[in-house]
Design a protein around this motif. Structure first.
Motif, PDB file in Angstrom:
ATOM      1  N   SER A   1       1.013 -26.201   9.828  1.00  0.00           N
ATOM      2  CA  SER A   1       1.288 -25.491  11.081  1.00  0.00           C
ATOM      3  C   SER A   1       1.422 -26.465  12.256  1.00  0.00           C
ATOM      4  O   SER A   1       1.822 -26.061  13.342  1.00  0.00           O
ATOM      5  CB  SER A   1       0.183 -24.463  11.356  1.00  0.00           C
ATOM      6  N   PHE A   2       1.082 -27.729  12.016  1.00  0.00           N
ATOM      7  CA  PHE A   2       1.289 -28.818  12.989  1.00  0.00           C
ATOM      8  C   PHE A   2       1.092 -30.096  12.170  1.00  0.00           C
ATOM      9  O   PHE A   2       0.525 -30.034  11.069  1.00  0.00           O
ATOM     10  CB  PHE A   2       0.302 -28.747  14.166  1.00  0.00           C
ATOM     11  N   PRO A   3       1.540 -31.246  12.685  1.00  0.00           N
ATOM     12  CA  PRO A   3       1.384 -32.469  11.887  1.00  0.00           C
ATOM     13  C   PRO A   3      -0.095 -32.778  11.637  1.00  0.00           C
ATOM     14  O   PRO A   3      -0.901 -32.835  12.567  1.00  0.00           O
ATOM     15  CB  PRO A   3       2.032 -33.548  12.767  1.00  0.00           C
TER      16      PRO A   3
ATOM     17  N   VAL B   1     -10.314 -34.982  10.110  1.00  0.00           N
ATOM     18  CA  VAL B   1      -9.147 -34.378   9.459  1.00  0.00           C
ATOM     19  C   VAL B   1      -8.916 -33.022  10.119  1.00  0.00           C
ATOM     20  O   VAL B   1      -9.788 -32.144  10.078  1.00  0.00           O
ATOM     21  CB  VAL B   1      -9.367 -34.209   7.934  1.00  0.00           C
ATOM     22  N   ASP B   2      -7.760 -32.880  10.777  1.00  0.00           N
ATOM     23  CA  ASP B   2      -7.429 -31.654  11.505  1.00  0.00           C
ATOM     24  C   ASP B   2      -6.123 -31.149  10.911  1.00  0.00           C
ATOM     25  O   ASP B   2      -5.113 -31.854  10.960  1.00  0.00           O
ATOM     26  CB  ASP B   2      -7.285 -31.987  12.995  1.00  0.00           C
ATOM     27  N   LEU B   3      -6.166 -29.956  10.333  1.00  0.00           N
ATOM     28  CA  LEU B   3      -4.960 -29.464   9.656  1.00  0.00           C
ATOM     29  C   LEU B   3      -4.889 -27.940   9.715  1.00  0.00           C
ATOM     30  O   LEU B   3      -5.871 -27.243   9.971  1.00  0.00           O
ATOM     31  CB  LEU B   3      -4.924 -29.950   8.200  1.00  0.00           C
TER      32      LEU B   3
ATOM     33  N   SER C   1      -2.749 -21.504  10.672  1.00  0.00           N
ATOM     34  CA  SER C   1      -4.192 -21.688  10.719  1.00  0.00           C
ATOM     35  C   SER C   1      -4.463 -23.056  11.319  1.00  0.00           C
ATOM     36  O   SER C   1      -3.552 -23.860  11.493  1.00  0.00           O
ATOM     37  CB  SER C   1      -4.838 -21.542   9.341  1.00  0.00           C
ATOM     38  N   ASP C   2      -5.733 -23.310  11.646  1.00  0.00           N
ATOM     39  CA  ASP C   2      -6.116 -24.544  12.336  1.00  0.00           C
ATOM     40  C   ASP C   2      -7.591 -24.785  12.053  1.00  0.00           C
ATOM     41  O   ASP C   2      -8.415 -23.904  12.326  1.00  0.00           O
ATOM     42  CB  ASP C   2      -5.876 -24.362  13.845  1.00  0.00           C
ATOM     43  N   CYS C   3      -7.908 -25.934  11.480  1.00  0.00           N
ATOM     44  CA  CYS C   3      -9.293 -26.231  11.114  1.00  0.00           C
ATOM     45  C   CYS C   3      -9.508 -27.739  11.166  1.00  0.00           C
ATOM     46  O   CYS C   3      -8.638 -28.497  10.721  1.00  0.00           O
ATOM     47  CB  CYS C   3      -9.564 -25.716   9.695  1.00  0.00           C
ATOM     48  N   THR C   4     -10.628 -28.156  11.716  1.00  0.00           N
ATOM     49  CA  THR C   4     -10.975 -29.574  11.699  1.00  0.00           C
ATOM     50  C   THR C   4     -12.313 -29.771  11.023  1.00  0.00           C
ATOM     51  O   THR C   4     -13.272 -29.033  11.299  1.00  0.00           O
ATOM     52  CB  THR C   4     -11.094 -30.157  13.131  1.00  0.00           C
ATOM     53  N   ARG C   5     -12.377 -30.766  10.150  1.00  0.00           N
ATOM     54  CA  ARG C   5     -13.650 -31.210   9.612  1.00  0.00           C
ATOM     55  C   ARG C   5     -13.708 -32.729   9.773  1.00  0.00           C
ATOM     56  O   ARG C   5     -12.679 -33.405   9.737  1.00  0.00           O
ATOM     57  CB  ARG C   5     -13.798 -30.849   8.126  1.00  0.00           C
TER      58      ARG C   5
ATOM     59  N   VAL D   1     -12.601 -22.743  17.935  1.00  0.00           N
ATOM     60  CA  VAL D   1     -13.790 -23.261  18.628  1.00  0.00           C
ATOM     61  C   VAL D   1     -13.960 -24.682  18.105  1.00  0.00           C
ATOM     62  O   VAL D   1     -14.316 -24.871  16.943  1.00  0.00           O
ATOM     63  CB  VAL D   1     -15.022 -22.381  18.337  1.00  0.00           C
ATOM     64  N   GLU D   2     -13.632 -25.670  18.948  1.00  0.00           N
ATOM     65  CA  GLU D   2     -13.499 -27.038  18.445  1.00  0.00           C
ATOM     66  C   GLU D   2     -14.004 -28.108  19.412  1.00  0.00           C
ATOM     67  O   GLU D   2     -13.228 -28.885  19.952  1.00  0.00           O
ATOM     68  CB  GLU D   2     -12.046 -27.330  18.066  1.00  0.00           C
ATOM     69  N   PRO D   3     -15.326 -28.142  19.605  1.00  0.00           N
ATOM     70  CA  PRO D   3     -15.858 -29.226  20.442  1.00  0.00           C
ATOM     71  C   PRO D   3     -15.712 -30.569  19.732  1.00  0.00           C
ATOM     72  O   PRO D   3     -15.602 -30.618  18.500  1.00  0.00           O
ATOM     73  CB  PRO D   3     -17.336 -28.853  20.595  1.00  0.00           C
TER      74      PRO D   3
ATOM     75  N   ILE E   1     -15.334 -30.674  15.190  1.00  0.00           N
ATOM     76  CA  ILE E   1     -15.548 -29.621  14.194  1.00  0.00           C
ATOM     77  C   ILE E   1     -14.900 -28.365  14.756  1.00  0.00           C
ATOM     78  O   ILE E   1     -15.213 -27.941  15.874  1.00  0.00           O
ATOM     79  CB  ILE E   1     -17.055 -29.400  13.923  1.00  0.00           C
ATOM     80  N   GLU E   2     -13.991 -27.793  13.975  1.00  0.00           N
ATOM     81  CA  GLU E   2     -13.171 -26.685  14.479  1.00  0.00           C
ATOM     82  C   GLU E   2     -13.120 -25.546  13.473  1.00  0.00           C
ATOM     83  O   GLU E   2     -12.754 -25.738  12.317  1.00  0.00           O
ATOM     84  CB  GLU E   2     -11.734 -27.180  14.722  1.00  0.00           C
ATOM     85  N   ASP E   3     -13.490 -24.363  13.947  1.00  0.00           N
ATOM     86  CA  ASP E   3     -13.316 -23.139  13.164  1.00  0.00           C
ATOM     87  C   ASP E   3     -12.306 -22.238  13.858  1.00  0.00           C
ATOM     88  O   ASP E   3     -12.171 -22.260  15.082  1.00  0.00           O
ATOM     89  CB  ASP E   3     -14.640 -22.350  13.082  1.00  0.00           C
TER      90      ASP E   3
HETATM   91 ZN    ZN Z   1      -6.979 -28.311  14.925  1.00  0.00          ZN
END
Ligand code: ZN
Ligand code: ZN
Length: 358
Positions: A184-186, A215-217, A226-230, A319-321, A333-335
């Motif tokens: 959904s984004f690079p 890793v943000d994907l 979708s959008d999630c970072t770990r 939510v990604e502080p 960290i992003e949910d």
């Molecule tokens: Zn993200």
């Protein structure tokens, strides 16, 4: 997408026309068109008035429109879609000033003549899009579940010694194999000091051991993002680094607790920001807490200290502080969550405990 919901969208849009005193809205942005009509092609315009529902496309898309567009009068444009739209406009017509060029506006004004006044009315469809209907929430949920699978896959693939670019490319290939239209984004893969840049693009540098990797994907599935970072460890960490991870995690969880319909988005941002500031890292959290996600990766509402938006049930937001220690490392960290009347539903399922992937 049920036919009823789609028609309902046009009706909801029509009900917003009264306040700015519009007789109709000309919709040309492809994402807004898709939202309102279901049309996924690249050439079309729609006119939505109190009673009017017109969709115009050119001969290349007539068959596609017949299949996708319901609840609108479907018109085969002669050659110039704007010209065909202009014939159907009267009174005060809103146009999307955020997406219509000055040149297109001038041409449209020429086509409609004196009798029609063109009124800047950007953001009306975006306002509707901020509150998702159940079909949309389900689409985002599936895209988020796929992102969880990508993280599981990453854990089995390893990180140390591979380049950031190789890892990012491989994760995107995995999404496509699983049926995503693409990312959904690079995809961001940023190890060590590179992780201190919030929008780092993956380099040809090998990932080192004993550091953190952001890793943000996200996956694009059925048109929805979708959008999630770990943030992963690649081996034992220094105490200070592990402490920052725990701080960001605590801030992220506290912010999630604050998410609820009726709460100002800025107040949710403040919950995470104050925890990070109290720990002495306030200057190192240099971006907003989150953003809306849907057909586009960044849409309404904004979740930041300067946002005027109030959260509403059906918003889908991140939510990604993060804390970015220049020259050393970064943690984010992003949910992805759905706002509800009494809290939120978290769509991101992959663990947020610190995972070591070597
Ligand atoms: Zn993200
Ligand atoms: Zn995000």
């Amino acid at each position: 997408m049920s036919r009823g919901e789609r028609e309902n969208r046009a009706d909801r849009l029509a009900s917003l026309l009264g306040e700015p005193g519009l007789d109709g809205l000309l919709v040309s942005d492809p994402v807004n068109l898709r939202y309102l009509t279901g049309f996924t092609g690249t050439s079309g315009v729609a006119v939505v008035g109190l009673e009017q529902r017109a969709f115009i496309t050119d001969f290349r898309y007539v068959d596609q429109a017949e299949q996708q567009v319901q609840g609108f009068e479907r018109i085969r444009g002669k050659q110039d879609l704007l010209g065909d739209a202009a014939e159907r406009l009267s009174g005060r017509i809103g146009f999307d000033d955020a997406n219509v060029s000055v040149r297109t506006h001038a041409r449209l004004q020429e086509l409609v003549g004196e009798g029609v006044s063109l009124v800047p009315a950007g953001g009306l469809v975006e306002t509707l899009r901020a509150v998702k209907d159940p079909d949309e929430i389900q689409a985002v949920r599936e895209a988020a579940e796929m992102a969880d699978d990508v993280y599981e896959h990453l854990c089995g693939q390893g990180l140390v010694g591979r380049t950031e670019r190789e890892v990012a490319g491989e994760l995107e290939a995995f999404m496509r194999e699983r049926g995503a239209e693409g990312p959904s984004f690079p995809t961001i893969v940023a190890g060590g000091a590179h992780g201190a840049l919030p929008h780092a693009s993956p380099r040809l540098e090998p990932i080192e051991s004993g550091t953190l990797v952001i890793v943000d994907l996200g996956c694009l599935l059925d048109g929805y993002c979708s959008d999630c970072t770990r943030t992963f460890a690649t081996g034992p960490l220094e105490e200070e680094v592990a402490g920052v991870y725990e701080l960001v995690l605590a801030a992220q969880r506290a912010a999630l607790e604050a998410v609820r319909a009726g709460v100002p988005a800025a107040a949710v941002d403040a919950v995470a920001r104050s925890l990070i500031a109290d720990a002495g890292h306030g200057e190192r959290f240099g971006h907003g807490l989150g953003h809306g996600v849907g057909l586009e990766i960044h849409e309404s509402p904004r979740v930041s200290s300067t946002s005027d938006d109030e959260l509403a049930a059906g918003n889908v937001v991140t939510v990604e502080p993060g804390v970015y220690v220049s020259g050393a490392f970064g943690v984010r960290i992003e949910d992805l969550v759905v706002v509800t009347d009494d809290g939120c539903e978290i769509l991101s399922g992959f663990t947020k405990e610190l995972v070591t992937v070597e």
